[in-house]
Write a protein that holds these residues in place. Sequence first.
Motif: not given
Lengths: 215, 177
Positions: B149-163
């Motif tokens: 929400e904060r970065l206005n990104l899809p959830l999947g993108t957040v998770k893949s950046r973390m991975r």
Amino acid sequence: MAITHHADDSTLMSYAAGTLPEALSAVVAAHVAMCTDCRRELATLDELGAILLADLPGQATVMPLPRQPAVEPAPCSAIVRKPSAAAGTIPAPLTRLVGKDLDAIAWKRLGLGVWHLPLPLSANATGDLRLIKVAPGQIMPDHGHGGAELALILAGSYTDSIGHFGHGDLADLDDAVEHQPIADREAGCICLIASEHPARFKGLFARLVQPFVGL
Amino acid sequence: MADLLQQVAVHRDVDAFRQLFQQYAPRVKSYMMRQGADPNTAEELAQETLLTVWRKAALYSGEKGSATTWIFTIARNLRIDRLRKEVPWQELPEGHNETPSSDTLPDEVVSEAERRARVQTALASLPQDQHEVVSLSYIDGLSHSEIAERLNLPLGTVKSRMRLAYQKIRDAVEDLK
């Protein structure tokens, strides 16, 4: 048997950061207590947090004079848990909620061949945490997952399109996963499951109670 | 820092505690404020974190991780308990008991410092977008969906950046275990 399914990397990282919802954290904690590999991973992830903490600019603080305690008082919030030693029993982090003996659990019947035991979370938590027991050979309804869900196998096993999940395995399920788990033909399956959106569970459980309605 | 903890644990040395406090309390206060605490609450939680260190220093085992790591986990659990008012299921490192390879203790101490240096280097060399999600998670206390929400990104993108970030950090320390 060796544990082959673990939490997704992004799940484990959030757990270490302390930002995973409580119900999901409970399942990860139970898995970690059973899994040496994940404990090692967490050591690195905690270290990452320490480095980020140490990099923060400081805010002025005043030091209170520490008292010389006669005895170590009970831990305040920082809960200390030892990893469970024995396999096949309830992992240490869970015993506070369900005791030590899987056989002594007072299951509630949910539907054909399925029992459960909802577990309490703190008043602030929004998810859902429960134990679920599935009879040998029982096929669960085909279902998807709204938001993050985790399932940890405590006894028996199940098989679905993703693979075979045995003792200690953790299934990290999200929106993208549709599955139809089949419990082990002889041992059935006992899982600890958590969802960040409890409404999704209700839909699944309603179908268990009335399996021929609303499919 | 581990030496200071030792002084606190064995001798209840207030001067050693003062040094630890001056080193860590300002950062813990900063951490608590980033996690949404007002300055007064953050101050209280920083004091409580360090007083927990004072009380429990005897439980601390240097081979199980750096002093900073131990302090981070205390602060994190305190934050979950007080700011989020939830149960902290995360373990503190002293709970770890597995595989004591006591015959290689000096090596382990070296490898601990080495590990820390490598994690630090890997963290510093992360691409900005991966560093950002890691920092939002650890320091700002945001969940996956809150980061999205904060970065206005899809959830999947957040998770893949973390991975991706995690994989680089794991690669950096892999040969040490």
